[in-house]
Write a protein that holds these residues in place. Structure first.
Motif, PDB file in Angstrom:
ATOM      1  N   GLU A 192     -14.638  -4.108 -10.311  1.00 51.29           N
ATOM      2  CA  GLU A 192     -13.271  -3.619 -10.501  1.00 51.29           C
ATOM      3  C   GLU A 192     -12.933  -3.046 -11.877  1.00 51.29           C
ATOM      4  O   GLU A 192     -13.498  -3.455 -12.793  1.00 51.29           O
ATOM      5  N   LEU A 193     -12.132  -2.201 -11.602  1.00 51.57           N
ATOM      6  CA  LEU A 193     -11.280  -1.709 -12.794  1.00 51.57           C
ATOM      7  C   LEU A 193      -9.681  -2.132 -12.722  1.00 51.57           C
ATOM      8  O   LEU A 193      -9.228  -1.779 -11.699  1.00 51.57           O
ATOM      9  N   ALA A 231      -7.694   4.799  -3.693  1.00 51.53           N
ATOM     10  CA  ALA A 231      -7.256   4.310  -2.346  1.00 51.53           C
ATOM     11  C   ALA A 231      -5.731   4.577  -2.375  1.00 51.53           C
ATOM     12  O   ALA A 231      -5.212   4.699  -3.389  1.00 51.53           O
ATOM     13  N   LYS A 232      -5.393   4.912  -1.117  1.00 45.22           N
ATOM     14  CA  LYS A 232      -4.059   4.724  -0.878  1.00 45.22           C
ATOM     15  C   LYS A 232      -3.249   3.658  -1.071  1.00 45.22           C
ATOM     16  O   LYS A 232      -2.504   3.224  -0.130  1.00 45.22           O
ATOM     17  N   THR A 233      -3.275   2.826  -2.228  1.00 40.49           N
ATOM     18  CA  THR A 233      -2.588   1.593  -2.345  1.00 40.49           C
ATOM     19  C   THR A 233      -2.561   1.398  -3.817  1.00 40.49           C
ATOM     20  O   THR A 233      -2.926   2.347  -4.727  1.00 40.49           O
ATOM     21  N   PHE A 234      -2.027   0.526  -4.288  1.00 40.51           N
ATOM     22  CA  PHE A 234      -1.673   0.325  -5.724  1.00 40.51           C
ATOM     23  C   PHE A 234      -3.069  -0.321  -6.476  1.00 40.51           C
ATOM     24  O   PHE A 234      -3.847  -1.011  -5.634  1.00 40.51           O
ATOM     25  N   THR A 235      -2.874  -0.075  -7.747  1.00 37.73           N
ATOM     26  CA  THR A 235      -4.282  -0.355  -8.422  1.00 37.73           C
ATOM     27  C   THR A 235      -4.200  -2.007  -8.584  1.00 37.73           C
ATOM     28  O   THR A 235      -2.946  -2.510  -8.683  1.00 37.73           O
ATOM     29  N   THR A 236      -5.358  -2.781  -8.607  1.00 36.51           N
ATOM     30  CA  THR A 236      -5.044  -3.891  -8.820  1.00 36.51           C
ATOM     31  C   THR A 236      -4.653  -4.349 -10.159  1.00 36.51           C
ATOM     32  O   THR A 236      -4.924  -3.867 -11.146  1.00 36.51           O
ATOM     33  N   PHE A 276      -2.177 -17.421 -14.655  1.00 39.75           N
ATOM     34  CA  PHE A 276      -3.020 -16.212 -14.291  1.00 39.75           C
ATOM     35  C   PHE A 276      -2.184 -16.048 -12.884  1.00 39.75           C
ATOM     36  O   PHE A 276      -2.109 -16.878 -11.996  1.00 39.75           O
ATOM     37  N   VAL A 277      -1.412 -14.471 -12.843  1.00 43.89           N
ATOM     38  CA  VAL A 277      -1.222 -14.023 -11.309  1.00 43.89           C
ATOM     39  C   VAL A 277      -1.893 -12.978 -10.961  1.00 43.89           C
ATOM     40  O   VAL A 277      -2.184 -12.155 -11.850  1.00 43.89           O
ATOM     41  N   PHE A 278      -2.691 -13.100 -10.018  1.00 40.23           N
ATOM     42  CA  PHE A 278      -3.454 -11.867  -9.384  1.00 40.23           C
ATOM     43  C   PHE A 278      -2.885 -11.187  -8.284  1.00 40.23           C
ATOM     44  O   PHE A 278      -2.600 -11.717  -7.309  1.00 40.23           O
ATOM     45  N   SER A 279      -2.621  -9.795  -8.446  1.00 43.37           N
ATOM     46  CA  SER A 279      -2.181  -8.930  -7.330  1.00 43.37           C
ATOM     47  C   SER A 279      -3.527  -8.177  -6.776  1.00 43.37           C
ATOM     48  O   SER A 279      -3.556  -7.202  -7.595  1.00 43.37           O
ATOM     49  N   ARG A 280      -4.352  -8.292  -5.678  1.00 44.33           N
ATOM     50  CA  ARG A 280      -5.415  -7.509  -5.510  1.00 44.33           C
ATOM     51  C   ARG A 280      -5.108  -6.124  -4.722  1.00 44.33           C
ATOM     52  O   ARG A 280      -4.467  -6.398  -3.607  1.00 44.33           O
TER      53      ARG A 280
END
Ligand code: ATP
Length: 315
Positions: A9-10, A83-88, A102-106
């Motif tokens: 992941e980046l 990808a056609k979505t938002f960056t993690t 910590f809040v994570f939006s994958r």
């Protein structure tokens, strides 16, 4: 010199500016490039090595920012996908008690698609599996196991860092352990923290944990111990290799700098075999990698704090 392919992941780390406040109170965040495998790719490149990042970011400005950071560090990003979505995104703050909030939006990282054409590039090169998010499912997890299989058929040097995150796995540790096992079995080099070594082996004692990992198939085990240095275990060598004394301000990325520096040194060998056979060579490599980890703690941020070859020489 062989090439180090870093898979995973980046992402964007939004770090709350005032230490001591939890995320419910934090108001100002600093945007930082994050993702352990990306940090490792940068560490290798900054030391003069050849590295590739294989991962997926969004087709958004954050994705563009992240690729720019990696390119600036000299990492080859031609195998990364958008990808056609938002960056993690990860939002992080350190509370007054030192605990991380910590809040994570994958987003895009899980959209990575396996590319069979990459297999031939692995030939006699190195692959580092170091993602914190890889075992959480999605295309990244699928690609991860395909690339492990590809690496096995191509005489590739395989490196694994489980990057356990309690925030992500606390409720499901048994599954995390199970998913790590194929990587430990097949790896030439495993990099664990003490917590990971104990969790994955089910053994408190580091010696016993390493015996367990070797019996599974791992050839070299390194367990990073912060300012105490690194415990290293392989055939004929079991020792704690000390680190250098520094005044740390931020330990983020120290483990990535450590493994990046170790992989870079191995990538310079004419033959991988010598790192398994020559214990003094391995010890000296770990000593140098410890310095890389230590230097990284002396500046804020992960990528900007990674050492240059000159800094390593003088540390
Ligand atoms: P991460 O939090 O990035 O996953 P980690 O927990 O795996 O990292 P650490 O043990 O914090 O890694 O650091 C990696 C290496 O860097 C250590 O093995 C050690 O050699 C060096 N290091 C880290 N912190 C210090 C310190 N305070 N003083 C000296 N050396 C350090």
């Amino acid at each position: 010199m062989t090439r180090v392919f870093c898979v995973g992941e980046l992402l964007i780390d939004f770090v709350a500016e005032h230490q001591g406040s939890d995320l419910s109170k934090a108001t100002t965040f600093t945007k930082k490039a994050g993702g352990a495998p990306a940090n490792v790719a940068c560490a290798v490149a900054k030391l003069g090595g050849k590295s590739n990042f294989i991962g997926c970011i969004g087709n958004d400005p954050f994705g563009t920012f992240l690729l720019d950071v990696l390119k600036k560090e000299g990492v080859d990003v031609s195998l990364s996908q958008r990808a056609k979505t938002f960056t993690t995104l990860a939002f992080v703050s350190i509370g007054e008690d030192g605990e991380r909030d910590f809040v994570f939006s994958r987003g895009a990282d899980k959209k990575l698609k396996y590319d069979p054409a990459i297999k031939k590039l692995f030939d006699r090169n190195m692959v580092h599996f170091g993602a914190a998010t890889a075992l959480l499912g999605g295309g990244l997890e699928e690609a991860y196991s395909h690339y492990l299989f590809d690496a096995l058929t191509k005489e590739t040097f395989i490196s694994f860092d489980p990057n356990y995150r309690a925030d992500l796995w606390r409720e499901n540790e048994a599954e995390f352990i199970k998913k790590c096992m194929p990587f430990i079995e097949k790896s030439h080099l495993c990099k664990f923290s003490l917590e990971e070594a104990q969790l994955l082996s089910g053994k408190e004692d580091l010696n016993e944990a390493c015996v367990y990992f070797h019996e599974m198939g791992a050839k070299i085990i390194t367990v990073t111990l912060g300012k105490e240095g690194t415990y290293v275990s392989t055939e004929g060598l079991r020792a704690t290799v000390p680190s250098v004394k520094v005044s740390p301000v931020d330990t983020t990325g120290a483990g990535d700098a450590f493994i990046g520096c170790l992989l870079h040194q191995i990538s310079e060998l004419a033959n991988f075999q010598s790192v398994f056979e020559d214990r003094e060579l391995l010890r000296s490599m770990v000593l140098k990698a410890n310095k890389a980890g230590a230097i990284t703690t002396t500046k804020y941020g992960a990528i900007v704090a990674l050492p240059t070859p000159e800094q390593l020489e003088t540390a």
